[in-house]
Design an enzyme around this catalytic site. Structure first.
Site, PDB file in Angstrom:
ATOM      1  N   GLU B  49     132.580  76.306  11.862  1.00  0.00           N
ATOM      2  CA  GLU B  49     133.651  75.322  11.817  1.00  0.00           C
ATOM      3  C   GLU B  49     133.228  74.122  12.648  1.00  0.00           C
ATOM      4  O   GLU B  49     132.840  74.272  13.802  1.00  0.00           O
ATOM      5  CB  GLU B  49     134.881  75.936  12.485  1.00  0.00           C
ATOM      6  CG  GLU B  49     136.121  75.977  11.637  1.00  0.00           C
ATOM      7  CD  GLU B  49     137.235  76.641  12.413  1.00  0.00           C
ATOM      8  OE1 GLU B  49     137.455  77.837  12.185  1.00  0.00           O
ATOM      9  OE2 GLU B  49     137.873  75.970  13.254  1.00  0.00           O
ATOM     10  N   ASP B  60     145.781  71.033  19.925  1.00  0.00           N
ATOM     11  CA  ASP B  60     144.683  71.582  20.710  1.00  0.00           C
ATOM     12  C   ASP B  60     144.960  71.546  22.197  1.00  0.00           C
ATOM     13  O   ASP B  60     145.617  70.642  22.702  1.00  0.00           O
ATOM     14  CB  ASP B  60     143.390  70.811  20.416  1.00  0.00           C
ATOM     15  CG  ASP B  60     142.820  71.181  19.058  1.00  0.00           C
ATOM     16  OD1 ASP B  60     142.497  72.368  18.868  1.00  0.00           O
ATOM     17  OD2 ASP B  60     142.725  70.295  18.188  1.00  0.00           O
TER      18      ASP B  60
END
Lengths: 408, 271
Positions: B49, B60
């Protein structure tokens, strides 16, 4: 909320659509973790909106706690000074906590209680929304966590202290540029992590659906009252409405009940900062383009690669690189005009109102006034401008003193 | 057959779960992140990824936020990330590459042009954090046209009633966000994971990757065996961050991160 002006067919007041969109703007661009939450919230809000008891409760708190209705003041000396249109001020700065922000937080905290939430998180820029949120949390005995950019914490110390006094936790956010957009990111992170008991109390007409609609509805009391008051005093509608815009909640609240009145011209005033083309601006509509941030599609200040730019304004409350999606739509269909006012022009307006009317305005609405100063002299004496005086300026005296070269 | 499908089928034949490491493109510079990317398959990555840096990564935690800022400072753009993938594909035409990021850079690039360019560069799947199913019509057709899988995220608080909407026409694999929270914080317990999987299996035959909060070799091994793959992100980036001096890569940056990855891969493969 039940507006007292019934929308007509093909009304501009029917938005958003089922997907939470105003034209191509708005929507629900959030992580899957947040999706069930915003959907629950939309449902809970629709149910509350349809419940007369909710409206009665809100009206009670508006009247006896917020101090509504706020007066519509004919600013005679200001009007004379500018020599043209008749200027009225919608005095939202007289609300409890000193700004229009309390209208929205009162509505949302009643909704949060209805939903059984026990903890509130909110973002704040200048601190006005944070103070308003901490205030209603104190009123209802709810836990309150406020995220505020570290830069804003530094330039708005009195509001940070107020929030502490009111029992809120204030978390300075150092990520990114340490201003409102970063505080918004951090509040969303908190909400994602604490979904079970936490309500995210957004302070402006932005964010994922239903926030833009809901906040607008709670703020629409401004326009509803203005209309009634204007009819009572002048027996006619105003010619021009002017309001300053950061996220755009005070402007949406004033404009929305008038959107279908074609004779009423509306002007949203964005913070141009050092100037629209200076690179230091917060004018999302004038200098931004369509993009997606914080749950909605709207005009954003961004670079050519889609990275969000940092906004600049002397006023912390306007220092945001986006704007509510309904404004983006109203701009594109040409119903509302959006203009820019610089830091310097706002400072001049701040001083003018203080001297002519004995009202110290927040730097946010000083931007609106600065535009009134530009248009009023060219208007006829029987024409009427209403400026939304959305907040009082006590919080800004340190900033203003600094810019005027005075050390306090 | 797509690279993602082929890889999961091959692993199934070996009866083991996949390990999916994450790196942030251009963190802390293009050369270092490209060296990491190229070194990952040999260190045990089954799929990779690549995080696309964004100025406002609201899902995040601090570790990835910092990485995104470093990447942006190093000049990361979406086009630059595609360039990286192209360079990777010169030597590796099998390891699936999934780009993970936020919508606005893609929106700015133009969704149709982006899908075409991404597929051409060798990208296999997209995870767009702030593009929920309800808004996915923005690029669903273009992605399909280009053979890109839009990897669907599912969270612990996703109601059962919502799963068919999310998964009925999903492709590639399912990304199960194992905690309600941001990346790199809490870790889901074995019981929580065990309870979650049947919900997904009942609705979709796709492989399930488990991510968010997987930090240790043991946790990765467990997630890869309960599900079909484990995603390890913040733990690797935290290691990368410790090797930097004044924000710049050092001689230990690449070996340390790949060493940690190899250790995790060892645990995943031992199961």
């Amino acid at each position: 909320m039940s507006s007292e002006v019934p929308p007509r067919l093909n009304s501009l007041r029917n938005g958003p659509d089922q997907r939470g969109r105003f034209g191509s703007f708005g929507g629900q661009f959030v992580a899957e973790t947040l999706m069930p939450l915003v959907q629950d919230l939309a449902e809970a809000y629709q149910a509350a909106k349809a419940d007369p008891e909710f409206r009665r409760e809100l009206d009670y708190y508006f009247r006896d706690y917020v101090g509504r209705p706020s007066p519509l003041w004919h600013a005679k000396r200001l009007s004379e000074e500018l020599g043209g249109a008749k200027i009225y001020l919608k005095r939202e700065e007289l609300n409890h906590t000193g700004s229009h922000k309390l209208n929205n937080v009162m509505g949302q905290i009643l909704l949060a209680r209805r939903m059984g939430k026990t903890r509130i998180v909110a973002e704040t820029g200048a601190g006005q929304h944070g103070v308003a949120t901490a205030t209603v949390c104190a009123l209802f005995g709810m836990k309150c966590t406020i995220y505020m950019g570290a830069v804003d914490v530094e330039r708005q110390k009195p509001n940070v202290f107020r929030m502490h006094l009111l029992g809120a936790e204030v978390h300075p956010v150092t990520a990114g540029s340490g201003t409102l957009k970063d505080a918004m990111n951090e509040a969303m992170r908190d909400w994602v992590a604490n979904v079970h008991d936490t309500y995210f109390l957004v302070g402006t007409v932005a964010g994922p659906h239903p926030y833009p609609e809901m906040v607008r509805d709670f703020q629409s009391i401004i326009g509803i009252e203005t209309r009634e008051q204007m009819m009572a005093v002048e027996n006619r509608l105003p010619d021009v409405l002017v309001a300053a815009i950061g996220g755009g909640s005070n402007a949406m609240g004033l404009f929305h009940p008038f959107l279908d009145d074609e004779s009423v011209r509306m002007i949203g005033v964005e913070a141009a900062g050092h100037g629209l083309d200076s690179g230091f601006t917060a004018a999302s509509i004038s200098r931004g383009r369509s993009g997606v941030l914080h749950g909605n599609r709207t005009y954003l200040l961004q670079d050519e690669f889609g990275q969000i730019a940092e906004a600049h304004s002397i006023s912390a409350g306007l220092d945001y690189p986006g704007i509510g999606p309904e404004h983006s739509w109203l701009n594109d269909i040409g119903r509302v005009e959006y203009v820019g006012v610089t830091d310097k022009e706002a400072l001049d307006a701040f001083q003018l109102l203080t001297r002519t009317e004995g009202i110290i305005p927040a730097l946010e609405c000083a931007h609106g006034l600065a535009h009134v100063m530009k248009i009023a002299p060219d208007m006829a004496a029987d024409q009427i401008i209403v400026l939304n005086l959305s907040g009082r300026g006590d919080k800004d005296i340190f900033t203003v003193a600094e810019h005027l070269g005075v050390s306090l | 057959m797509s690279r993602i499908k082929a890889r999961f089928e091959a692993l199934k034949a070996q009866s083991r779960g996949a390990l999916i490491p994450y790196l942030q493109a251009f963190d802390p510079d293009l050369g270092t992140s490209l060296a990491l990317l190229k070194g990952m398959p040999a260190a045990g990555a089954d799929l990779i990824e690549i995080g696309v840096p964004f100025s406002d990564p609201s899902a995040d935690g601090p570790t990835i936020q910092q990485a995104a800022l470093r990447g942006l400072k190093a000049g990361a753009t979406l086009a630059g990330v595609l360039e990286m993938v192209r360079a990777f594909r010169e030597d590796d035409n099998e390891t699936p590459i999934i780009l993970m990021g936020y919508l606005n850079p893609i929106d700015s690039y133009g969704p149709a042009r982006f899908c075409t360019d991404a597929a051409e560069a060798g990208v296999d799947g997209l995870i767009i954090v702030d593009l929920p199913k309800e808004e996915s019509d923005l690029l669903a057709e273009d992605a399909k046209r280009c053979g890109l899988d839009i990897i669907q995220l599912v969270a612990p608080n996703t109601p059962d009633a919502r799963l068919p909407l999310l998964l009925d026409d999903a492709s590639g694999f399912i990304y199960y966000v194992s905690i309600t929270g941001i990346t790199g914080t809490r870790t889901a317990s074995a019981d929580e994971l065990a309870a979650a999987l049947p919900r997904l299996r009942a609705v979709s035959p796709l492989p399930v990757a488990i991510g968010f909060g997987i930090r240790t070799p043991e946790q990765a091994a467990q997630a890869a065996s309960v599900g079909d793959a484990a995603v390890v992100a913040s733990a690797l980036i935290a290691t990368l961050a410790t090797t930097l001096e004044d924000g710049k890569a050092t001689a230990t940056t690449v070996p340390k991160v790949l060493g940690q990855l190899a250790e995790i891969a060892h645990a995943v493969r031992a199961r």
